[in-house]
Design a protein around this motif. Structure first.
Motif, PDB file in Angstrom:
ATOM      1  N   GLN A 423       0.831  -1.202   0.000  1.00 42.43           N
ATOM      2  CA  GLN A 423       0.000   0.000   0.000  1.00 42.43           C
ATOM      3  C   GLN A 423       0.865   1.251   0.000  1.00 42.43           C
ATOM      4  OE1 GLN A 423      -0.683   2.333   2.691  1.00 42.43           O
ATOM      5  NE2 GLN A 423      -2.243   3.412   1.490  1.00 42.43           N
ATOM      6  N   ARG A 424       1.948   1.227   0.782  1.00 42.33           N
ATOM      7  CA  ARG A 424       2.840   2.391   0.825  1.00 42.33           C
ATOM      8  C   ARG A 424       3.569   2.577  -0.504  1.00 42.33           C
ATOM      9  NH1 ARG A 424       3.943   0.464   6.189  1.00 42.33           N
ATOM     10  NH2 ARG A 424       5.757  -0.664   5.395  1.00 42.33           N
ATOM     11  N   THR A 425       4.080   1.489  -1.059  1.00 36.27           N
ATOM     12  CA  THR A 425       4.843   1.620  -2.301  1.00 36.27           C
ATOM     13  C   THR A 425       3.948   1.894  -3.493  1.00 36.27           C
ATOM     14  OG1 THR A 425       4.767  -0.788  -2.671  1.00 36.27           O
ATOM     15  CG2 THR A 425       6.658   0.094  -1.462  1.00 36.27           C
ATOM     16  N   SER A 426       2.655   1.588  -3.381  1.00 31.89           N
ATOM     17  CA  SER A 426       1.744   1.855  -4.501  1.00 31.89           C
ATOM     18  C   SER A 426       1.358   3.325  -4.584  1.00 31.89           C
ATOM     19  CB  SER A 426       0.476   1.004  -4.362  1.00 31.89           C
ATOM     20  OG  SER A 426      -0.288   1.418  -3.232  1.00 31.89           O
ATOM     21  N   GLN A 427       1.772   4.119  -3.603  1.00 35.50           N
ATOM     22  CA  GLN A 427       1.500   5.551  -3.622  1.00 35.50           C
ATOM     23  C   GLN A 427       2.803   6.323  -3.412  1.00 35.50           C
ATOM     24  OE1 GLN A 427      -1.595   6.468  -0.803  1.00 35.50           O
ATOM     25  NE2 GLN A 427      -2.980   4.935  -1.623  1.00 35.50           N
ATOM     26  N   PRO A 428       3.701   6.255  -4.386  1.00 30.59           N
ATOM     27  CA  PRO A 428       4.986   6.960  -4.232  1.00 30.59           C
ATOM     28  C   PRO A 428       4.777   8.456  -4.030  1.00 30.59           C
ATOM     29  CG  PRO A 428       4.633   6.287  -6.509  1.00 30.59           C
ATOM     30  CD  PRO A 428       3.571   5.626  -5.701  1.00 30.59           C
ATOM     31  N   LEU A 460       4.217  25.048 -17.700  1.00 32.95           N
ATOM     32  CA  LEU A 460       5.118  23.931 -17.391  1.00 32.95           C
ATOM     33  C   LEU A 460       5.018  23.581 -15.912  1.00 32.95           C
ATOM     34  CD1 LEU A 460       7.506  21.971 -17.980  1.00 32.95           C
ATOM     35  CD2 LEU A 460       9.038  23.918 -17.518  1.00 32.95           C
ATOM     36  N   ALA A 461       4.734  22.307 -15.630  1.00 36.02           N
ATOM     37  CA  ALA A 461       4.735  21.801 -14.253  1.00 36.02           C
ATOM     38  C   ALA A 461       5.995  20.970 -14.039  1.00 36.02           C
ATOM     39  CB  ALA A 461       3.500  20.951 -13.989  1.00 36.02           C
ATOM     40  N   ILE A 462       6.569  21.102 -12.863  1.00 40.48           N
ATOM     41  CA  ILE A 462       7.741  20.306 -12.497  1.00 40.48           C
ATOM     42  C   ILE A 462       7.337  19.410 -11.343  1.00 40.48           C
ATOM     43  CG2 ILE A 462      10.151  20.356 -11.759  1.00 40.48           C
ATOM     44  CD1 ILE A 462      10.272  23.240 -12.785  1.00 40.48           C
ATOM     45  N   LEU A 463       7.389  18.114 -11.564  1.00 42.19           N
ATOM     46  CA  LEU A 463       6.918  17.145 -10.563  1.00 42.19           C
ATOM     47  C   LEU A 463       8.058  16.192 -10.211  1.00 42.19           C
ATOM     48  CD1 LEU A 463       4.313  16.206  -9.051  1.00 42.19           C
ATOM     49  CD2 LEU A 463       4.016  14.533 -10.891  1.00 42.19           C
ATOM     50  N   ARG A 464       8.369  16.112  -8.916  1.00 42.08           N
ATOM     51  CA  ARG A 464       9.397  15.177  -8.452  1.00 42.08           C
ATOM     52  C   ARG A 464       8.717  13.917  -7.933  1.00 42.08           C
ATOM     53  NH1 ARG A 464      13.188  17.659  -4.174  1.00 42.08           N
ATOM     54  NH2 ARG A 464      11.284  17.573  -2.898  1.00 42.08           N
ATOM     55  N   LEU A 465       9.176  12.779  -8.444  1.00 41.23           N
ATOM     56  CA  LEU A 465       8.606  11.478  -8.061  1.00 41.23           C
ATOM     57  C   LEU A 465       9.635  10.721  -7.226  1.00 41.23           C
ATOM     58  CD1 LEU A 465       6.052   9.740  -8.572  1.00 41.23           C
ATOM     59  CD2 LEU A 465       7.271   8.692 -10.483  1.00 41.23           C
ATOM     60  N   GLN A 466       9.189  10.129  -6.109  1.00 42.31           N
ATOM     61  CA  GLN A 466      10.080   9.378  -5.225  1.00 42.31           C
ATOM     62  C   GLN A 466       9.462   8.022  -4.910  1.00 42.31           C
ATOM     63  OE1 GLN A 466      10.287  12.633  -2.233  1.00 42.31           O
ATOM     64  NE2 GLN A 466      12.501  12.423  -2.416  1.00 42.31           N
ATOM     65  N   GLY A 467      10.146   6.979  -5.334  1.00 40.48           N
ATOM     66  CA  GLY A 467       9.641   5.626  -5.129  1.00 40.48           C
ATOM     67  C   GLY A 467       9.764   4.824  -6.404  1.00 40.48           C
ATOM     68  N   SER A 468       9.340   3.585  -6.350  1.00 43.04           N
ATOM     69  CA  SER A 468       9.416   2.713  -7.528  1.00 43.04           C
ATOM     70  C   SER A 468       8.192   2.925  -8.405  1.00 43.04           C
ATOM     71  CB  SER A 468       9.494   1.238  -7.090  1.00 43.04           C
ATOM     72  OG  SER A 468      10.665   1.004  -6.350  1.00 43.04           O
ATOM     73  N   LEU A 469       8.444   3.010  -9.700  1.00 39.95           N
ATOM     74  CA  LEU A 469       7.351   3.148 -10.664  1.00 39.95           C
ATOM     75  C   LEU A 469       7.076   1.749 -11.233  1.00 39.95           C
ATOM     76  CD1 LEU A 469       5.420   5.012 -12.087  1.00 39.95           C
ATOM     77  CD2 LEU A 469       7.189   5.553 -13.751  1.00 39.95           C
ATOM     78  N   PHE A 471       4.019  -1.743 -11.415  1.00 39.82           N
ATOM     79  CA  PHE A 471       2.613  -1.960 -11.761  1.00 39.82           C
ATOM     80  C   PHE A 471       1.656  -1.535 -10.657  1.00 39.82           C
ATOM     81  CE2 PHE A 471       4.073  -5.797  -9.688  1.00 39.82           C
ATOM     82  CZ  PHE A 471       3.015  -6.164  -8.871  1.00 39.82           C
ATOM     83  N   GLY A 472       2.078  -1.710  -9.381  1.00 34.94           N
ATOM     84  CA  GLY A 472       1.194  -1.344  -8.284  1.00 34.94           C
ATOM     85  C   GLY A 472       1.058   0.149  -8.093  1.00 34.94           C
ATOM     86  N   ALA A 473       2.016   0.922  -8.580  1.00 36.00           N
ATOM     87  CA  ALA A 473       1.998   2.374  -8.396  1.00 36.00           C
ATOM     88  C   ALA A 473       1.527   3.122  -9.631  1.00 36.00           C
ATOM     89  CB  ALA A 473       3.397   2.865  -8.008  1.00 36.00           C
ATOM     90  N   VAL A 474       1.318   2.427 -10.737  1.00 37.26           N
ATOM     91  CA  VAL A 474       1.014   3.077 -12.015  1.00 37.26           C
ATOM     92  C   VAL A 474      -0.247   3.935 -11.926  1.00 37.26           C
ATOM     93  CG1 VAL A 474       0.114   2.556 -14.301  1.00 37.26           C
ATOM     94  CG2 VAL A 474       2.263   1.536 -13.554  1.00 37.26           C
ATOM     95  N   GLU A 475      -1.312   3.396 -11.352  1.00 34.68           N
ATOM     96  CA  GLU A 475      -2.575   4.134 -11.324  1.00 34.68           C
ATOM     97  C   GLU A 475      -2.459   5.399 -10.481  1.00 34.68           C
ATOM     98  OE1 GLU A 475      -6.203   5.216 -12.477  1.00 34.68           O
ATOM     99  OE2 GLU A 475      -5.016   3.534 -13.254  1.00 34.68           O
ATOM    100  N   HIS A 476      -1.773   5.323  -9.354  1.00 33.15           N
ATOM    101  CA  HIS A 476      -1.598   6.499  -8.501  1.00 33.15           C
ATOM    102  C   HIS A 476      -0.808   7.578  -9.230  1.00 33.15           C
ATOM    103  CE1 HIS A 476      -0.881   8.856  -4.848  1.00 33.15           C
ATOM    104  NE2 HIS A 476       0.379   8.924  -5.219  1.00 33.15           N
TER     105      HIS A 476
END
Length: 608
Positions: A423-428, A460-469, A471-476
C-alpha cells in the motif's frame, strides 16, 4: 580463504573456516563449548516440557542438530538446538492430534521435524535466503510476545499445582484458572514462587551466574525441604522424573499419509519461523564479529540439521539466541565450539540426568515464566505503539492472532505487513517544484517544493517522483500527472524529476509512453529529468529511450528548461509576469525580446 571450485564450498562449507583452526582457537572453542553445554542442560529440559516432549528429547535436539548446523551453516558462532518459540509451535501444532508425551505425539513431532528440514534444505538449494527479509521486525516482535504469553499460560497449572485441561484457548485457560484457583496446592505454588524469585534475583544481582540452574536448585531444595517436613503426599509436589541420558537413539518419523498431510502446512510455518530466527541471530552476532552471513547456506545448514535430528530423536531445532550469544561472549573462534558443545552436553547429562528425578515440575514452570518474560521486548513494543501507526496495526494483529492460533497468527502478521508495504509503495511520494528565487543566473539552479502563494509557470509543471514506478503504483502516478492539467488546462508540459526513482518495470515504462502521447495530443509534452541507471535499463528495453531519448530525457535542469522553453505558447508567456526561469527573463519563446513588466526595470525580477 582456500582456492577451489565454488560448489565444493557449498557442499562442504566447513572448508572455508577450517584453516582458522589452531591450538589456541581449539582451546577457546572448548571453553566456549563447555559454557554452552552447562547453559543448555536446564534449557533443554524446559524447552522439551514446553513442546510436550519427554525431557530427554530436549537434550537430543541439542546434540546431533547442533553439530550438523555448525558444519553446514555459514555462521561461526550460531548454535542450534531447541528454542522457546519453536517448542511452543510444536506443542500448539501437535497437541490437538495426540496426547503430549505419548508415542503418537513423538512420532508426529519427528515427522514435523523431517518435513521442516526438507523444506529448509529446498529453500536453501534454490537460493531463497532473501525471503526472510520480507518478514518484518514488527511481525517477529508481535509473534514472540504472543508466543511468550502462551508459554506462560501453558505453565500456570504446573506453577500452582492445578490440573488444567489441554487444548483450551488462551482466554479459556485464564477463565479456568480463575474459577478453580481454590483448588491450587499451596506448597506447589511456594516451590514455583521460590524458583521464580531465585531466577529473577540472580539475573538482577548476579548476572554472571546461570540463572536457570540457580533457580532450579532453589526450587528443588525448597521442594526437598517441604517433602521432608510434611511428606510428599501432603505437599503434592510432582517432579520431572528420571531422564535417560544416552547417545541420541535412532528414530523413524511417521511417514504415513495422514501424518504427512496433517504436518505439511505447520511445517511451512515452522520452517519460516525457524529460518527467520536462525538468520536473525546469526546476522546480529555477525555485526559484532565482522563476519559475512550467507543466508542461503544458513538455510541449508538448518535444513540438514533438522533432517538429521528427525532420525536421531530430536524435535525441530533452530538458532538459539542465548546459547549463540554466550558462545560468542565466551570467545568461540570457529563453529567447532558449537559442535563440541554437543559432546560436552552428553558428558554432563550422563552425570546430571539422575538428579532430574528431584526436579519439581513447578520449578520448571517458574523458570519458564522468566524465559517468557525475557521474550517480550517491552521497549520495542512501546516504541512501535507510540511512533509507528502502520506498524502498530501489524504488531497488534500478529500478537492477537498468535494468541488465538499460533501458526496462523504468524502468517497473518506476514500478510498484513506485506499488504501495508504494498500500500505504501503503490503511492509513491510526489511534490510539485518551483525554482528557488535566489538561484536565477546560477548554472546549477535548484528547485524547492511549491507551497501556497508560490508563483507557478502557467504552462510547465515540475513534478518530483520518489519511489518505484511499478505496476502497483502506475494508477496512482497516472492520476497525479493527469490532475496537473485537469486543474490548469494550460499546463500541457510536464518535467518529471526521476532522481528518486530507482526502479521502473514494464508497466511503469508503458505509463510514461502513454503520458507522453497524451500530452503530445494536448499540444505539450513530457520530459524526464535525471533518470537513474536502474530505471534507464527498463526504459531502454521498452523502446522509450530510442524513441524519446534525444528530446525527452535529459540529465540536468538547465538543459531541460532550455529545451522546453522555445516550445511553450508565446502569447501565454507574453502575458505572464511570474518569469520563474532564467530563460524567460528577457525573451519570449519565439526569441522576441520582452518588454519590462509594469513598474519594473530591465533587471530580471525575483521569483520569490
Amino acid at each position: 580463504m582456500l582456492k577451489g571450485p565454488l560448489p565444493w564450498y557449498r557442499l562442504l562449507p566447513w572448508l572455508l573456516w577450517w584453516p582458522r583452526v589452531s591450538g589456541e582457537s581449539l582451546r577457546q572453542d572448548a571453553l566456549a563449548a563447555l559454557t554452552g553445554a552447562v547453559i543448555v542442560l536446564p534449557q533443554a529440559v524446559a524447552f522439551a516440557t514446553i513442546a510436550g516432549m519427554p525431557p530427554e528429547y530436549g537434550l537430543y535436539a541439542a546434540m546431533v542438530p547442533a553439530v550438523v548446523a555448525a558444519l553446514w551453516g555459514s555462521s561461526w558462532h550460531l548454535v542450534s538446538g531447541p528454542t522457546t518459540a519453536i517448542s511452543i509451535v510444536v506443542f500448539a501444532t501437535i497437541s490437538p492430534l495426540a496426547a503430549p508425551g505419548s508415542a503418537d505425539f513423538v512420532g508426529l513431532a519427528l515427522t514435523l521435524t523431517l518435513l521442516v528440514g526438507i523444506i529448509q534444505l529446498a529453500m536453501g538449494a534454490v537460493r531463497l535466503g532473501a525471503l526472510v527479509n520480507f518478514i518484518s521486525h514488527t511481525v517477529i516482535v508481535g509473534f514472540t510476545a504472543g508466543a511468550a504469553c502462551l508459554i506462560a499460560l501453558s505453565q500456570v497449572g504446573n506453577f500452582v499445582g492445578l490440573k488444567i485441561p489441554r487444548g483450551l484457548h488462551f482466554h479459556e485457560v485464564i477463565l479456568f484458572a480463575a474459577e478453580h484457583l481454590r483448588e491450587a496446592h499451596l506448597w506447589v505454588a511456594l516451590v514455583g514462587a521460590v524458583t521464580l524469585a531465585g531466577g529473577v534475583l540472580t539475573r538482577r544481582f548476579l548476572p554472571r551466574l546461570p540463572y536457570m540452574i540457580v533457580a532450579m536448585l532453589a526450587g528443588s531444595l525448597t521442594a526437598a525441604a517441604l517433602n521432608a517436613a510434611l511428606g510428599a503426599p501432603a505437599t503434592g509436589i510432582e517432579t520431572v522424573g528420571r531422564i535417560t541420558a544416552t547417545l541420541p537413539p535412532l528414530s523413524v518419523p511417521d511417514l504415513s499419509f495422514g501424518a504427512v498431510q496433517s504436518m505439511l502446512f505447520p511445517a511451512f510455518i515452522v520452517s519460516i519461523l525457524a529460518l527467520t530466527e536462525a538468520v536473525a541471530i546469526a546476522r546480529a552476532i555477525a555485526t559484532h564479529s565482522g563476519q559475512r552471513i550467507d543466508s542461503n547456506q544458513e538455510f541449508i545448514g538448518q535444513g540438514l540439521s533438522n533432517i538429521a535430528g528427525s532420525f536421531f530423536s530430536g524435535y525441530t531445532s533452530s538458532g538459539s539466541f542465548n546459547r549463540s550469544g554466550a558462545n560468542f561472549a565466551a570467545g568461540a573462534r570457529t563453529p567447532l565450539a558449537a559442535a563440541l558443545s554437543a559432546v560436552f552436553l552428553l558428558l554432563i547429562a550422563l552425570v546430571a540426568a539422575p538428579w532430574a528425578a528431584y526436579l519439581p515440575v513447578a520449578a520448571v514452570a517458574g523458570v519458564l515464566f522468566i524465559v517468557a518474560w525475557g521474550l517480550i521486548d517491552v521497549d520495542e513494543i512501546v516504541e512501535i505503539l507510540r511512533r509507528h501507526p502502520g506498524e502498530r496495526i501489524v504488531l497488534l494483529l500478529t500478537f492477537v492472532g498468535t494468541l488465538v492460533d499460533l501458526e496462523k497468527g504468524l502468517f497473518l502478521g506476514i500478510v498484513v505487513s506485506l499488504l501495508l508495504y504494498l500500500q505504501r509503495t503503490s503511492q509513491p511520494a510526489s511534490q510539485e517544484l518551483v525554482p528557488t528565487a535566489s538561484e536565477l543566473g546560477n548554472p546549477r539552479r535548484k528547485f524547492h517544493e511549491a507551497g501556497l502563494g508560490n508563483p507557478r509557470c502557467p504552462q510547465l509543471a515540475i513534478l518530483r517522483l520518489q519511489g518505484s514506478l511499478y505496476f502497483g503504483a502506475v494508477e496512482h502516478v497516472r492520476r497525479r500527472m493527469q490532475a496537473i492539467d485537469e486543474a490548469e488546462p494550460r499546463r500541457k508540459w510536464l518535467l518529471l524529476v526521476m532522481q528518486g526513482v530507482n526502479f521502473v518495470d514494464l508497466a511503469g515504462a508503458h505509463l510514461l509512453q502513454l503520458e507522453w502521447q497524451r500530452r503530445r495530443a494536448l499540444g505539450g509534452g513530457l520530459v524526464l529529468l535525471a533518470v537513474q541507471p536502474g530505471a534507464w535499463l527498463m526504459l531502454e528495453r521498452s523502446g522509450y529511450v530510442a524513441e524519446h531519448g534525444k528530446d525527452g530525457i535529459v540529465a540536468h535542469k538547465g538543459e531541460a528548461l532550455r529545451r522546453v522553453y522555445p516550445l511553450l505558447d508565446n502569447e501565454i508567456c507574453r502575458a505572464c509576469s511570474a518569469r520563474l526561469f532564467e530563460e524567460c527573463q528577457l525573451a519570449l519563446p519565439s526569441g522576441e525580446l520582452r518588454q519590462p513588466a509594469d513598474g519594473a526595470d530591465d533587471r530580471p525580477p525575483s521569483a520569490s
